[in-house]
Design a protein around this motif. Structure first.
Motif, PDB file in Angstrom:
ATOM      1  N   GLN A   1       3.216  -9.929  -4.009  1.00 54.56           N
ATOM      2  CA  GLN A   1       2.636  -8.621  -3.339  1.00 54.56           C
ATOM      3  C   GLN A   1       1.138  -8.965  -3.286  1.00 54.56           C
ATOM      4  O   GLN A   1       0.485  -8.345  -2.164  1.00 54.56           O
ATOM      5  CB  GLN A   1       2.434  -7.624  -4.556  1.00 54.56           C
ATOM      6  CG  GLN A   1       3.799  -7.065  -4.669  1.00 54.56           C
ATOM      7  CD  GLN A   1       3.775  -5.935  -6.029  1.00 54.56           C
ATOM      8  OE1 GLN A   1       3.149  -6.110  -6.759  1.00 54.56           O
ATOM      9  NE2 GLN A   1       5.022  -5.088  -5.929  1.00 54.56           N
ATOM     10  N   SER A   2       0.274  -9.756  -3.835  1.00 55.01           N
ATOM     11  CA  SER A   2      -1.199  -9.877  -3.615  1.00 55.01           C
ATOM     12  C   SER A   2      -1.102 -10.758  -2.341  1.00 55.01           C
ATOM     13  O   SER A   2      -2.051 -10.664  -1.424  1.00 55.01           O
ATOM     14  CB  SER A   2      -1.823 -10.693  -4.795  1.00 55.01           C
ATOM     15  OG  SER A   2      -1.662 -11.941  -4.813  1.00 55.01           O
ATOM     16  N   LEU A   3       0.037 -11.722  -2.080  1.00 52.85           N
ATOM     17  CA  LEU A   3      -0.113 -12.514  -0.813  1.00 52.85           C
ATOM     18  C   LEU A   3       0.165 -11.544   0.446  1.00 52.85           C
ATOM     19  O   LEU A   3      -0.361 -11.759   1.294  1.00 52.85           O
ATOM     20  CB  LEU A   3       1.089 -13.552  -0.893  1.00 52.85           C
ATOM     21  CG  LEU A   3       0.595 -14.797  -1.437  1.00 52.85           C
ATOM     22  CD1 LEU A   3       1.935 -15.759  -1.559  1.00 52.85           C
ATOM     23  CD2 LEU A   3      -0.548 -15.670  -0.916  1.00 52.85           C
ATOM     24  N   GLY A   4       1.061 -10.789   0.254  1.00 55.45           N
ATOM     25  CA  GLY A   4       1.390  -9.730   1.286  1.00 55.45           C
ATOM     26  C   GLY A   4       0.176  -8.855   1.682  1.00 55.45           C
ATOM     27  O   GLY A   4      -0.086  -8.859   2.654  1.00 55.45           O
ATOM     28  N   ASN A   5      -0.564  -8.568   0.679  1.00 57.03           N
ATOM     29  CA  ASN A   5      -1.770  -7.634   0.778  1.00 57.03           C
ATOM     30  C   ASN A   5      -2.763  -8.464   1.478  1.00 57.03           C
ATOM     31  O   ASN A   5      -3.455  -7.899   2.126  1.00 57.03           O
ATOM     32  CB  ASN A   5      -2.180  -7.116  -0.650  1.00 57.03           C
ATOM     33  CG  ASN A   5      -1.323  -6.057  -0.910  1.00 57.03           C
ATOM     34  OD1 ASN A   5      -0.701  -5.458  -0.174  1.00 57.03           O
ATOM     35  ND2 ASN A   5      -1.400  -5.768  -2.189  1.00 57.03           N
ATOM     36  N   THR A   6      -2.973  -9.847   1.032  1.00 56.97           N
ATOM     37  CA  THR A   6      -3.761 -10.596   1.547  1.00 56.97           C
ATOM     38  C   THR A   6      -3.656 -10.907   3.084  1.00 56.97           C
ATOM     39  O   THR A   6      -4.596 -10.919   3.798  1.00 56.97           O
ATOM     40  CB  THR A   6      -3.938 -12.104   0.952  1.00 56.97           C
ATOM     41  OG1 THR A   6      -3.873 -11.771  -0.501  1.00 56.97           O
ATOM     42  CG2 THR A   6      -4.983 -13.153   1.288  1.00 56.97           C
ATOM     43  N   LYS A   7      -2.504 -11.051   3.400  1.00 52.58           N
ATOM     44  CA  LYS A   7      -2.054 -10.950   4.862  1.00 52.58           C
ATOM     45  C   LYS A   7      -2.567  -9.966   5.610  1.00 52.58           C
ATOM     46  O   LYS A   7      -3.529 -10.232   6.809  1.00 52.58           O
ATOM     47  CB  LYS A   7      -0.747 -11.237   5.064  1.00 52.58           C
ATOM     48  CG  LYS A   7      -0.157 -12.668   5.422  1.00 52.58           C
ATOM     49  CD  LYS A   7       1.151 -12.725   5.804  1.00 52.58           C
ATOM     50  CE  LYS A   7       1.772 -14.163   5.996  1.00 52.58           C
ATOM     51  NZ  LYS A   7       3.277 -14.144   5.901  1.00 52.58           N
ATOM     52  N   LEU A   8      -2.098  -8.810   5.137  1.00 48.56           N
ATOM     53  CA  LEU A   8      -2.546  -7.501   5.773  1.00 48.56           C
ATOM     54  C   LEU A   8      -4.239  -7.620   6.042  1.00 48.56           C
ATOM     55  O   LEU A   8      -4.746  -7.311   7.077  1.00 48.56           O
ATOM     56  CB  LEU A   8      -2.346  -6.420   4.881  1.00 48.56           C
ATOM     57  CG  LEU A   8      -0.956  -5.623   5.279  1.00 48.56           C
ATOM     58  CD1 LEU A   8      -1.003  -4.514   3.908  1.00 48.56           C
ATOM     59  CD2 LEU A   8      -1.100  -4.995   6.487  1.00 48.56           C
ATOM     60  N   GLY A   9      -4.925  -7.807   4.918  1.00 47.19           N
ATOM     61  CA  GLY A   9      -6.422  -7.693   4.823  1.00 47.19           C
ATOM     62  C   GLY A   9      -6.992  -8.880   5.206  1.00 47.19           C
ATOM     63  O   GLY A   9      -8.295  -9.003   5.136  1.00 47.19           O
TER      64      GLY A   9
END
Ligand SMILES: Cc1cc2nc3c(=O)[nH]c(=O)nc-3n(C[C@H](O)[C@H](O)[C@H](O)COP(=O)(O)OP(=O)(O)OC[C@H]3O[C@@H](n4cnc5c(N)ncnc54)[C@H](O)[C@@H]3O)c2cc1C
Length: 456
Positions: free
Chosen positions: A434-442
């Protein structure tokens, strides 16, 4: 924070839980550079207490801890039938029901009855004497960001990196972290005695060689041989007094009046009457229980073990076995979190948290399940508005419909630990993805917080 080469573990209490924790941390975790110190209130470690039963889970754990003497017939006692619990009718002496082992192929792991003092002194032989500090009554425990402390009645203190509260049902460590924790009187008082088996064996016709539990409509009576030629009798009766009244009038282990025991069981079958006549004394053990704890990890550095962690009031005679399994789980958690095979295990605080979390998550649900049963039973009183025949029928039905407790007495703590590891690793993996996914987004972690914040 600077990382240390040695991990200082301080344990409050050197009872069954404290000693077995020290053994498990040394042998099961095999983490090098652990400095384990135990602080016990008693001025000397005497063979105190009465009988204690260890069920198959506890016996297997004793073996895993390397306490092999406890599995011999020398220290403990297993009856000839191999049946762990035999329940007889108080008046007719008829066997009404039995508990059977479901999956215990090794007879050494069958439920074994010890004098608590003998089991305790067997464990004691496996703990270095210089690590046990006597006459150290804990009055308070403290946790800081960089360590833990025990404060003693004599004004001194001990400091460490991890604190394990093994100071029994009235734990001061638990009280330091959960000040409003309350124990409740369960309504039962146990009258216990242990004595030389020759006082009763050969003196009572047809005295069973197996441990026996006789149930009456209100009271019950237990009798068993123990290891080292000892014998125990235990009478349990309902006491209508409140928690406050009980606490004012009876202290744990207080000498009782043996005539009260004889009077209480005078209408029971002849074997019990003879046992009460030959029982030389009684000590009183009022039974208290407390709620399940909201957490087993305090301030990233402290935990509880044994009766301090689960005040179940001796229900199902599970206290000793639970304490042993707690210790094994703690040893496994240390092993997993501190990786003893690395040349220099990391004692960083995140690994301390990991160890305590693994331990708590393995044991907390199991203890909570038992405590739910215990609290449901408190306050249940036998009906008084029924005939003697109805009362007897209700008693027999209750004895026959006892719940199967193999989940408790044959609990596999290693399997529970492995399941916890799997569950926590899966949760970590989800969190990471989840945090990787979020990192990609932001694109950067800093922006993730902004993105999440703006959503809220
Ligand atoms: C004296 C005694 C007799 C018992 N007799 C029986 C029995 O006959 N049958 C039975 O089934 N169970 C008995 N129990 C309870 C049984 O031992 C436990 O349910 C079980 O073994 C779990 O052990 P534990 O180590 O968590 O708790 P405990 O066995 O209660 O051990 C706790 C240890 O911590 C020490 N301690 C307590 N408070 C402090 C403090 N403030 N500072 C420092 N040290 C402290 C105690 O002296 C004790 O050594 C007895 C316990 C005790 C202490």
């Amino acid at each position: 924070m600077e990382e240390k080469d040695t991990l200082r573990v301080i344990i409050a209490g050197a009872g069954i839980a404290g000693l077995s924790a020290a053994i498990a941390l040394e042998r099961v975790s095999a983490v090098p550079n652990l400095n384990i110190q135990l602080y016990e209130q008693a001025p000397e470690l005497l063979e105190i207490g009465a009988s204690i039963a260890i069920s198959p889970n506890g016996m297997r754990t004793l073996e895993k801890l390397g306490v092999h003497e406890a599995l011999t017939d020398e220290v403990g006692y297993r009856g000839p039938s191999g049946i762990p619990q035999i329940f007889r009718h108080w008046k007719t002496d008829r066997v009404v029901s039995v508990d059977n082992h479901t999956d215990v192929p090794d007879p050494r792991h069958h439920t074994t009855r010890f004098h608590r003092g003998h089991l305790h002194s067997t464990l004691l032989k496996h703990v270095p004497a210089q690590s046990i500090h006597l006459n150290k009554k804990v009055v308070r425990a403290e946790i800081r960001q960089d360590g833990v402390s025990l404060l003693f009645e004599d004004g001194n203190s001990a400091h460490g990196d991890i604190l394990i509260g093994a100071d029994g049902i009235r734990s001061k460590v638990r009280q330091s972290f959960i000040p409003d924790y309350k124990l409740r009187f369960t309504g039962k008082v146990f009258m216990r005695a242990t004595f030389d088996a020759s006082l009763v064996e050969g003196k009572i016709p047809d005295l069973p060689a197996d441990s026996m539990h006789w149930w009456g409509p209100k009271d019950n009576f237990f009798a068993s041989r123990l290891g080292k030629g000892q014998y125990t009798t235990v009478g349990a009766y309902d006491d209508p007094r409140t928690t406050e009244e009980l606490e004012r009038n009876i202290f744990w282990g207080q000498r009782g009046n043996v005539d009260f025991l004889r009077e209480r069981y005078k209408d029971w079958n002849p074997t019990i009457r003879a046992l009460t006549q030959l029982t030389p004394y009684t000590n009183l053990y009022p039974n208290f229980a407390g709620d399940a704890l909201p957490t087993w990890v305090f301030g990233s550095r402290a935990t509880l073990i044994g009766d301090a962690a689960h005040a179940h009031g001796g229900a199902f005679a599970a206290g000793g076995s639970l304490a042993l399994d707690d210790a094994l789980a703690l040893g496994l958690a240390f092993k997993h979190a501190f990786n003893p095979s690395s040349t220099r295990p990391s004692f960083a605080v995140e690994n301390i948290v990991k160890a305590l979390k693994l331990y708590g998550k393995t044991r907390q649900p199991h203890a909570a399940r038992l405590l739910r049963i215990v609290h449901n039973q408190i306050g249940q009183r036998p009906r008084v508005d029924i005939t003697a025949e109805e009362e007897d029928a209700a008693l027999v039905a209750k004895m026959k419909s006892r719940p199967n407790t193999a989940w408790l007495s044959e609990h596999d703590v290693e399997a529970a630990f492995a399941a916890t590891v799997e569950q926590l690793e899966a949760e970590d993996a989800i969190e990471e993805s989840q945090s990787l996914g979020n990192t990609k987004l932001g694109e950067t972690p800093g922006q993730v917080i902004e993105l999440k914040g703006s959503k809220i």
